[in-house]
Enzyme design. Structure first.
Site, PDB file in Angstrom:
ATOM      1  N   ASP A 203      -9.667  -9.079   2.282  1.00 36.52           N
ATOM      2  CA  ASP A 203      -9.576  -7.916   1.440  1.00 36.52           C
ATOM      3  C   ASP A 203     -10.194  -8.173   0.055  1.00 36.52           C
ATOM      4  OD1 ASP A 203      -7.808  -7.040   3.607  1.00 36.52           O
ATOM      5  OD2 ASP A 203      -6.106  -6.264   2.075  1.00 36.52           O
TER       6      ASP A 203
ATOM      7  N   LYS B 104      -9.700   0.637   0.898  1.00 37.05           N
ATOM      8  CA  LYS B 104      -8.198   0.342   0.339  1.00 37.05           C
ATOM      9  C   LYS B 104      -7.908   0.865  -0.864  1.00 37.05           C
ATOM     10  CE  LYS B 104      -5.133  -3.631  -0.342  1.00 37.05           C
ATOM     11  NZ  LYS B 104      -5.051  -5.176  -0.284  1.00 37.05           N
TER      12      LYS B 104
ATOM     13  N   LYS C 201      -6.566   1.728   4.373  1.00 40.56           N
ATOM     14  CA  LYS C 201      -5.476   0.765   3.910  1.00 40.56           C
ATOM     15  C   LYS C 201      -4.728   1.200   2.668  1.00 40.56           C
ATOM     16  CE  LYS C 201      -3.715  -3.966   3.291  1.00 40.56           C
ATOM     17  NZ  LYS C 201      -4.169  -5.410   3.346  1.00 40.56           N
TER      18      LYS C 201
END
Length: 244
Positions: free
Chosen positions: A97, A159, A190
């Site tokens: 991430d 995200k 996400k």
């Protein structure tokens, strides 16, 4: 009953159980990993320092190890991100991430944003790359441009947030998800940052989110299980299932 079990299992495999507390001890992290195993979450998200420990503690499970890169500022250079990502993977990380280049987004230098993402994705190969665009800091146009660059740069997910720069309220979050989906239609989404209850988790999933990053994974699952328990119909029940 099987339907209820399947619903709980489906949600658990959406949750990326998160502990990014830089003051957490080894014993606290081990307790965190035990909770992840108990609930059967899709993954744990940990700081790079704890990737090796996570891999060891979860070696007999299918729970993935996720870590963060250039986190939480998103102001590092590409070379540093590549080195950090490669080291994390060598330590056992399954997914990355990564913060997008926030200063470049704010300056509308979207080509640099794209090239940064592309370079890291090429460096990590088939490992999953989720790019955090930090919606709380962005205008509508910046959210749209950053989302496009995630897709153009070859990321696997876009995200919402790191959770370290505040959280969007419900309506702002829903609008951000709409913008992300519109501008990165081929990427998965996400959501993270303040997803701390089942109702909100359910809403973001309905908006197209396929992974939820949260430190409240056990709370969300317990709330779902409570709902499911209250939906059970006893043989003597004359009314419909009761919801909370």
């Amino acid at each position: 009953m099987n339907q209820m079990i399947n619903k709980a299992k489906k949600l658990s495999k959406v949750i990326e159980f998160t502990n990014l507390d830089n003051s957490a001890t080894i014993e606290e992290m081990k307790a965190f990993f035990d909770k992840a195993k108990e609930y059967g979450f899709y993954s744990v998200v940990v700081l790079p320092h704890y990737v090796k420990l996570a891999k060891e503690e979860l070696k007999d499970t299918d729970i993935k190890v996720v870590t963060v890169v250039d986190f939480p500022l998103g102001a590092g250079n590409t070379e540093g991100k590549i080195a950090e990502s490669k080291k994390a993977i060598a330590d056992g990380a399954d997914e990355i991430d990564m913060m997008a280049n926030i200063p470049a987004i704010k300056n509308h230098d979207f080509e640099s944003v794209k090239n940064d993402i592309k370079s890291v994705k090429e460096a990590i190969g088939d490992k999953v790359l989720k790019v955090i665009i930090e919606n709380t800091l962005l205008t509508v146009d910046e959210k749209a441009g950053a989302s496009r660059m995630c897709e153009d740069g070859g990321a696997d997910y876009v995200k919402t947030s790191s959770g370290f720069n505040g959280n969007e309220d419900f309506y702002a979050l829903m609008e951000s998800l709409r913008i992300m989906k519109k501008n990165a239609p081929h990427l998965e989404m996400k959501a993270a940052g303040g997803i701390n209850n089942y109702k909100l988790a359910s809403n973001v999933m309905a908006a197209g989110v396929t992974k939820i990053g949260t430190s409240s994974g056990t709370i969300i699952m317990d709330q779902l299980n409570h709902v499911l328990e209250n939906q059970k119909i006893s043989p003597n029940q004359k009314t419909g299932p009761r919801l909370i």
